[in-house]
Design an enzyme around this catalytic site. Sequence first.
Site, PDB file in Angstrom:
ATOM      1  N   ILE A 171      32.064  10.643 -86.036  1.00 54.09           N
ATOM      2  CA  ILE A 171      32.851  11.509 -86.926  1.00 54.09           C
ATOM      3  C   ILE A 171      34.304  11.071 -87.040  1.00 54.09           C
ATOM      4  O   ILE A 171      35.059  11.624 -87.825  1.00 54.09           O
ATOM      5  CB  ILE A 171      32.780  12.992 -86.486  1.00 54.09           C
ATOM      6  CG1 ILE A 171      33.176  13.148 -85.009  1.00 54.09           C
ATOM      7  CG2 ILE A 171      31.406  13.581 -86.766  1.00 54.09           C
ATOM      8  CD1 ILE A 171      33.304  14.613 -84.574  1.00 54.09           C
ATOM      9  N   GLY A 186      39.638   5.829 -83.791  1.00 51.28           N
ATOM     10  CA  GLY A 186      41.058   5.533 -83.668  1.00 51.28           C
ATOM     11  C   GLY A 186      41.219   4.156 -83.064  1.00 51.28           C
ATOM     12  O   GLY A 186      40.245   3.421 -82.913  1.00 51.28           O
ATOM     13  N   GLY A 187      42.459   3.837 -82.701  1.00 52.57           N
ATOM     14  CA  GLY A 187      42.741   2.531 -82.150  1.00 52.57           C
ATOM     15  C   GLY A 187      42.046   2.316 -80.817  1.00 52.57           C
ATOM     16  O   GLY A 187      41.736   1.186 -80.440  1.00 52.57           O
ATOM     17  N   TYR A 188      41.833   3.402 -80.067  1.00 56.38           N
ATOM     18  CA  TYR A 188      41.346   3.274 -78.699  1.00 56.38           C
ATOM     19  C   TYR A 188      39.965   3.858 -78.502  1.00 56.38           C
ATOM     20  O   TYR A 188      39.434   3.823 -77.395  1.00 56.38           O
ATOM     21  CB  TYR A 188      42.277   4.019 -77.732  1.00 56.38           C
ATOM     22  CG  TYR A 188      43.724   3.654 -77.827  1.00 56.38           C
ATOM     23  CD1 TYR A 188      44.116   2.322 -77.845  1.00 56.38           C
ATOM     24  CD2 TYR A 188      44.708   4.642 -77.881  1.00 56.38           C
ATOM     25  CE1 TYR A 188      45.454   1.989 -77.906  1.00 56.38           C
ATOM     26  CE2 TYR A 188      46.046   4.306 -77.950  1.00 56.38           C
ATOM     27  CZ  TYR A 188      46.421   2.986 -77.967  1.00 56.38           C
ATOM     28  OH  TYR A 188      47.737   2.654 -78.034  1.00 56.38           O
ATOM     29  N   ILE A 210      34.737   8.642 -81.979  1.00 56.63           N
ATOM     30  CA  ILE A 210      34.489  10.072 -81.765  1.00 56.63           C
ATOM     31  C   ILE A 210      33.137  10.435 -82.367  1.00 56.63           C
ATOM     32  O   ILE A 210      32.881  10.165 -83.545  1.00 56.63           O
ATOM     33  CB  ILE A 210      35.632  10.941 -82.354  1.00 56.63           C
ATOM     34  CG1 ILE A 210      36.927  10.710 -81.561  1.00 56.63           C
ATOM     35  CG2 ILE A 210      35.302  12.431 -82.269  1.00 56.63           C
ATOM     36  CD1 ILE A 210      37.807   9.686 -82.005  1.00 56.63           C
ATOM     37  N   ASP A 256      53.166  10.395 -80.238  1.00 55.58           N
ATOM     38  CA  ASP A 256      52.492   9.866 -81.431  1.00 55.58           C
ATOM     39  C   ASP A 256      52.188  11.008 -82.429  1.00 55.58           C
ATOM     40  O   ASP A 256      51.050  11.177 -82.857  1.00 55.58           O
ATOM     41  CB  ASP A 256      51.196   9.155 -81.015  1.00 55.58           C
ATOM     42  CG  ASP A 256      50.668   8.200 -82.102  1.00 55.58           C
ATOM     43  OD1 ASP A 256      51.415   7.890 -83.054  1.00 55.58           O
ATOM     44  OD2 ASP A 256      49.500   7.773 -81.981  1.00 55.58           O
TER      45      ASP A 256
HETATM   46  N1  LIG Z   1      37.942  17.287 -81.770  1.00 58.38           N
HETATM   47  C1  LIG Z   1      37.707  16.667 -82.914  1.00 58.38           C
HETATM   48  N2  LIG Z   1      37.023  17.254 -83.923  1.00 58.38           N
HETATM   49  C2  LIG Z   1      36.817  16.601 -85.087  1.00 58.38           C
HETATM   50  N3  LIG Z   1      37.289  15.350 -85.357  1.00 58.38           N
HETATM   51  C3  LIG Z   1      37.988  14.718 -84.392  1.00 58.38           C
HETATM   52  C4  LIG Z   1      38.222  15.332 -83.121  1.00 58.38           C
HETATM   53  N4  LIG Z   1      38.953  14.471 -82.364  1.00 58.38           N
HETATM   54  C5  LIG Z   1      39.168  13.393 -83.119  1.00 58.38           C
HETATM   55  N5  LIG Z   1      38.590  13.510 -84.335  1.00 58.38           N
HETATM   56  C6  LIG Z   1      38.639  12.520 -85.438  1.00 58.38           C
HETATM   57  O1  LIG Z   1      38.802  11.217 -84.881  1.00 58.38           O
HETATM   58  C7  LIG Z   1      40.074  10.647 -85.285  1.00 58.38           C
HETATM   59  C8  LIG Z   1      40.648   9.806 -84.147  1.00 58.38           C
HETATM   60  O2  LIG Z   1      40.905  10.629 -83.011  1.00 58.38           O
HETATM   61  P1  LIG Z   1      42.098  10.319 -81.997  1.00 58.38           P
HETATM   62  O3  LIG Z   1      43.403  10.258 -82.745  1.00 58.38           O
HETATM   63  O4  LIG Z   1      42.032  11.273 -80.862  1.00 58.38           O
HETATM   64  O5  LIG Z   1      41.671   8.838 -81.532  1.00 58.38           O
HETATM   65  P2  LIG Z   1      42.588   7.641 -80.985  1.00 58.38           P
HETATM   66  O6  LIG Z   1      41.675   6.513 -80.595  1.00 58.38           O
HETATM   67  O7  LIG Z   1      43.469   8.178 -79.900  1.00 58.38           O
HETATM   68  O8  LIG Z   1      43.410   7.268 -82.276  1.00 58.38           O
HETATM   69  P3  LIG Z   1      44.843   6.565 -82.489  1.00 58.38           P
HETATM   70  O9  LIG Z   1      44.544   5.268 -83.155  1.00 58.38           O
HETATM   71  O10 LIG Z   1      45.585   7.538 -83.377  1.00 58.38           O
HETATM   72  O11 LIG Z   1      45.482   6.458 -81.148  1.00 58.38           O
HETATM   73  C9  LIG Z   1      40.932  11.874 -85.678  1.00 58.38           C
HETATM   74  O12 LIG Z   1      41.946  11.530 -86.602  1.00 58.38           O
HETATM   75  C10 LIG Z   1      39.874  12.782 -86.298  1.00 58.38           C
HETATM   76  O13 LIG Z   1      39.584  12.403 -87.641  1.00 58.38           O
END
Ligand SMILES: Nc1ncnc2c1ncn2[C@@H]1O[C@H](COP(=O)(O)OP(=O)(O)OP(=O)(O)O)[C@@H](O)[C@H]1O
Length: 346
Positions: free
Chosen positions: A51, A54-56, A59, A169
């Site tokens: 769903i 992100g970079g790391y 989900i 961030d």
């Molecule tokens: N709890 C949630 N419910 C629904 N969608 C979610 C949820 N958590 C994350 N997402 C989706 O996944 C995407 C990426 O989540 P998140 O920013 O936590 O990941 P990241 O790997 O830390 O990303 P970044 O590259 O910003 O560091 C969010 O922008 C959102 O679209």
Amino acid sequence: MGCFLNCVRFHVSSTVTDKPKSKVGSLTDSGVTCYSWDDLEAITSNFSRLIGSGGYSSIYMARLSGSDKGALKVHVSSHRLYQIFKVELQILLHLQHPYIVKLLGYFDDSEENGSLLLEYLPQGNLQEKLHSKSKQVLPWRNRITIAFQLIQAIEHIHEKCSPQIVHGDIKSSNVLLDKDFNCKLCDFGSAKVGFSSMVQPPTMSPRSKQVMMVGSPGYTDPHYLRTGVASKKMDIYGFGVVVLELVSGKEAVSAEGGKMLVHTAAPLLHEILDSNVDVAEDNVRRFLDPRLLKDSIDIDEVKTMLSVAALCIRSPPSLRPSASQVAETLVQKIPSLSFLGCGKGV
Ligand SMILES: Nc1ncnc2c1ncn2[C@@H]1O[C@H](COP(=O)(O)OP(=O)(O)OP(=O)(O)O)[C@@H](O)[C@H]1O
């Protein structure tokens, strides 16, 4: 800003990793569930529905008991990213706030794999809601509510919890939305934890002469980019950019020319700061998201949002308001926030 500020990071090897793995799937002392990898495969039907990413991390949709859903954030397997997972886990274990995403459980192999089970937010992230080509336009009342809720989440981590946290961030894709479009701040992987408002950068090795900077284009405080010093004021800067996105419907960095929204907005924001909000209405309407023009909008509310954004992105950072000052300004100058059930005090 001149004071010396000391940084205390959460110790990543503390209580959570020490939990015996035999307690897999059981409730921990913190009230969240500790899962095994087999459990994760089961609740995500073998990671069948992605769903977000992100970079790391990736989900996945998770089915919990009954009709309850969760979002499983699986961090990419690596020693460095495991440290980011641990920071995010430790922070979320300590945070409880209506406008911050809730941690339901986690998986931790104590080496380099970690996953977080979060409450599922069905409306996705604010960036998609604002900038996707969808015909559904986020109404003005939701935009001011989201700004107000976001600053309350920031106020909580900056001023009301102990130890205090710098998110590091703040951007629209890290603002998730529940079914009623309420804000849930997520992604604490870049956060800094300490008693101070400033965290010094790691010492540069004489060899590399380089400090690893994290940040998202269009949202990163130029002062942080120059100095590597993280502070609460970098979150306030990111918040200012999100407010500009909410008002204009434009991306933080334009997809076409790559121009930054803070630069596009600069002439209007200078006019607002110089004229103390007594700025030409036409200029404000020209900046406003054209999809909102058919709504009946109180233009004074738009001016307030813009003056808040102007103050939040000011340089030097010491000129920027604190999160509680921003929240106070919004509630005082946008009376409709009270009618929308957004009274302050969470
Ligand atoms: N709890 C949630 N419910 C629904 N969608 C979610 C949820 N958590 C994350 N997402 C989706 O996944 C995407 C990426 O989540 P998140 O920013 O936590 O990941 P990241 O790997 O830390 O990303 P970044 O590259 O910003 O560091 C969010 O922008 C959102 O679209």
